[in-house]
Design a protein around this motif. Structure first.
Motif, PDB file in Angstrom:
ATOM      1  N   THR A  30       3.596  14.105   2.182  1.00 48.23           N
ATOM      2  CA  THR A  30       3.730  12.659   2.420  1.00 48.23           C
ATOM      3  C   THR A  30       2.516  11.911   1.864  1.00 48.23           C
ATOM      4  O   THR A  30       1.437  12.496   1.676  1.00 48.23           O
ATOM      5  CB  THR A  30       3.861  12.342   3.927  1.00 48.23           C
ATOM      6  OG1 THR A  30       2.741  12.927   4.585  1.00 48.23           O
ATOM      7  CG2 THR A  30       5.150  12.898   4.507  1.00 48.23           C
ATOM      8  N   ILE A  31       2.714  10.626   1.608  1.00 49.61           N
ATOM      9  CA  ILE A  31       1.594   9.816   1.125  1.00 49.61           C
ATOM     10  C   ILE A  31       1.335   8.653   2.085  1.00 49.61           C
ATOM     11  O   ILE A  31       2.241   8.187   2.778  1.00 49.61           O
ATOM     12  CB  ILE A  31       1.827   9.248  -0.301  1.00 49.61           C
ATOM     13  CG1 ILE A  31       3.131   8.433  -0.378  1.00 49.61           C
ATOM     14  CG2 ILE A  31       1.792  10.325  -1.346  1.00 49.61           C
ATOM     15  CD1 ILE A  31       3.208   7.553  -1.617  1.00 49.61           C
ATOM     16  N   THR A  32       0.090   8.191   2.070  1.00 46.20           N
ATOM     17  CA  THR A  32      -0.269   6.959   2.763  1.00 46.20           C
ATOM     18  C   THR A  32      -0.320   5.897   1.681  1.00 46.20           C
ATOM     19  O   THR A  32      -0.866   6.144   0.598  1.00 46.20           O
ATOM     20  CB  THR A  32      -1.645   7.105   3.440  1.00 46.20           C
ATOM     21  OG1 THR A  32      -1.541   8.169   4.360  1.00 46.20           O
ATOM     22  CG2 THR A  32      -2.079   5.827   4.146  1.00 46.20           C
ATOM     23  N   ARG A  33       0.257   4.722   1.957  1.00 44.70           N
ATOM     24  CA  ARG A  33       0.351   3.708   0.914  1.00 44.70           C
ATOM     25  C   ARG A  33      -0.047   2.349   1.469  1.00 44.70           C
ATOM     26  O   ARG A  33       0.271   2.030   2.608  1.00 44.70           O
ATOM     27  CB  ARG A  33       1.813   3.665   0.429  1.00 44.70           C
ATOM     28  CG  ARG A  33       2.037   2.844  -0.812  1.00 44.70           C
ATOM     29  CD  ARG A  33       3.459   3.039  -1.345  1.00 44.70           C
ATOM     30  NE  ARG A  33       3.629   2.342  -2.612  1.00 44.70           N
ATOM     31  CZ  ARG A  33       3.859   1.051  -2.720  1.00 44.70           C
ATOM     32  NH1 ARG A  33       3.984   0.294  -1.631  1.00 44.70           N
ATOM     33  NH2 ARG A  33       3.980   0.488  -3.917  1.00 44.70           N
ATOM     34  N   ARG A  34      -0.781   1.583   0.663  1.00 35.17           N
ATOM     35  CA  ARG A  34      -1.087   0.202   1.037  1.00 35.17           C
ATOM     36  C   ARG A  34      -0.785  -0.687  -0.157  1.00 35.17           C
ATOM     37  O   ARG A  34      -1.360  -0.520  -1.224  1.00 35.17           O
ATOM     38  CB  ARG A  34      -2.558   0.073   1.434  1.00 35.17           C
ATOM     39  CG  ARG A  34      -2.913  -1.343   1.809  1.00 35.17           C
ATOM     40  CD  ARG A  34      -4.367  -1.532   2.180  1.00 35.17           C
ATOM     41  NE  ARG A  34      -4.634  -2.960   2.258  1.00 35.17           N
ATOM     42  CZ  ARG A  34      -5.704  -3.554   1.793  1.00 35.17           C
ATOM     43  NH1 ARG A  34      -6.660  -2.850   1.221  1.00 35.17           N
ATOM     44  NH2 ARG A  34      -5.844  -4.862   1.879  1.00 35.17           N
TER      45      ARG A  34
END
Ligand SMILES: Cc1cc2nc3c(=O)[nH]c(=O)nc-3n(C[C@H](O)[C@H](O)[C@H](O)COP(=O)(O)OP(=O)(O)OC[C@H]3O[C@@H](n4cnc5c(N)ncnc54)[C@H](O)[C@@H]3O)c2cc1C
Length: 410
Positions: free
Chosen positions: A183-187
């Motif tokens: 999974t990725i963290t995205r902003r």
């Protein structure tokens, strides 16, 4: 009929998904040590480096350039590269600014500005020339099976490739990362970076300008000759309006932002805009898989570090794989992947944090914060050690550097 390769030994040591600058660079460096490398690229090779296919002017840090040299790709890039002799950082119209001069720490330039199609073309030429690198393009990896002791890539043309380890270099959306369940963290920055190349009347003297305007950062980056790359950030809606202007209208807006210190300016090639977002993968490895470049992380172009971080990934992963092979160990084994993960994870998070904080700091226009950051720029500018640290950081000299970044052989 396609024979299942599972009954045969693997032909390749490393299988790289994506023949962009990062995947291509890794392939070339590994092949130079004699490893058999397969690179699978979805786009036709001639389209990847076509002039005018992209107007990003990429800042290649001092240490990253050493990796390009080691890969043999720098010779083709050099005629198109502009050396960065100075960097001037300003906060809107504030007279207080931060000024980095390469002479403060030596003779070498701080880095170089190179058009992205030139980078892609130069690296791809090395992949094609390397006897033990094998480019499969245009074709996609449709499915990657990660088995005990091997990986098998099922290509869209029906071929199956087998290797000891797979590397995802398939860019921001990274289907390989997705399929592996990482999974990725995205902003989302809700902003677009508009990019173009300009030709100008007066020389730029190798000075890169980074201006923090209220709407977002605005960079003027010195290319070879009297040309510069522009990276102009605006909130998404405003960027769409500006981008929709015809060339004359867009140039007029650009002149207002730039001033006339470079004399008359003209557009030299097409304009593009890129949605800006930060993302990072929760981990950079999984069973028989490593993520590199934008497949692992993407950041605000504010500090020109996205590709440089990918080049640091390449240098670390290549060293981990090659060292393991020299010791007779499995190049896709846990030891190699753990070494890579440990080496790159902290450095990546640090740079992501730094670029994200810069954006937060400079996109906030409240009075006290504005004053504090202007004083901050001036304080760094007048403090020798702090300034030298930031210069060394921009050059990529800070941290636990793999051999290739230190200019040594793999
Ligand atoms: C406006 C802007 C300015 C920037 N400026 C700088 C800068 O100054 N300095 C800097 O260091 N960085 C900069 N960057 C970041 C830099 O452009 C990226 O980090 C870099 O291009 C990423 O390269 P990559 O090879 O990881 O990914 P990509 O270039 O996206 O390559 C991925 C490749 O994988 C292929 N692919 C995808 N899926 C498959 C599949 N299933 N099978 C086969 N192939 C596949 C694609 O066709 C593509 O060729 C900037 C970015 C932006 C948006």
């Amino acid at each position: 009929m396609i024979e299942s390769p599972s009954s045969r030994p693997c032909v390749y040591d490393v299988l790289i998904v994506g023949g962009g600058p990062i995947g291509g660079l890794l392939a070339t460096l590994l092949a130079a040590t004699g490893l058999e490398v397969a690179v699978v690229e979805a786009a036709p090779p001639e389209a990847l480096g076509r002039t005018g296919s992209d107007s990003r002017a990429i800042a290649i840090a001092y240490t990253a350039q050493k990796v390009m040299v080691a890969a043999g790709a720098w010779t083709d890039m050099e005629p198109e590269a502009g050396a960065i002799q100075e960097i001037r950082v300003t906060d809107a119209a504030s007279p207080l600014f931060l000024h980095y001069d390469h002479l403060e720490i030596g003779d070498a330039p701080l880095g170089w500005i190179v058009p992205n199609p030139v980078i892609r073309r130069a690296i791809l030429a090395q992949v094609i020339a390397a006897p033990t690198a094998h480019l499969f393009a245009p074709v996609r990896v449709e499915r990657l099976e990660r088995l005990p002791g091997r990986v098998e890539a099922h290509l869209s043309d029906g071929r199956i490739l087998c290797a000891s380890v797979a590397v995802a270099a398939d860019g921001r959306p990274s289907p390989t990362r997705e399929a592996a369940g990482i999974t990725i963290t995205r902003r989302d920055y809700h902003a677009d970076g508009m990019v173009c190349t300009i030709a100008h009347e007066k020389p730029h003297h190798g000075i890169a300008h980074e201006r923090f305007l209220p709407a977002g950062p605005f960079a003027i980056l010195p290319l070879a000759g009297n040309r510069s790359g522009i990276v102009w950030t605006e909130p998404r809606k405003r960027a769409a309006t500006l981008f929709a202007l015809d060339d004359a209208g867009f140039l007029e807006q650009l002149r207002q932002r730039m001033g006339d210190f470079l004399g008359d300016i003209t557009l030299d090639g097409p304009r593009f805009h890129h949605p800006l977002a930060l993302h990072y993968a929760e981990r950079m490895t999984d069973h028989r898989l490593a993520l590199v470049g934008d497949a692992a992380h993407g950041m605000h172009p504010i500090a020109g570090q996205g590709m440089n971080m990918g080049i640091r990934d390449v240098a670390a992963l290549a060293e981990a794989i090659v060292d393991a092979r020299r010791l007779g160990l499995d190049s896709g084994g846990l030891q190699v992947l753990q070494r890579y993960q440990r080496w790159r994870h902290f450095d990546t998070l640090l740079m992501l944090g730094l670029t994200d904080s810069l954006d937060r700091l400079f996109s906030n226009d409240t009075g006290p914060l504005k004053l504090a950051r202007r004083l901050g720029l001036a304080a760094v500018n007048s403090s020798g050690p702090a300034k030298r640290f930031f210069i060394r950081h921009a050059m990529g000299l800070v941290g636990d550097l793999p051999r290739l970044l230190r200019g040594e052989r793999l």
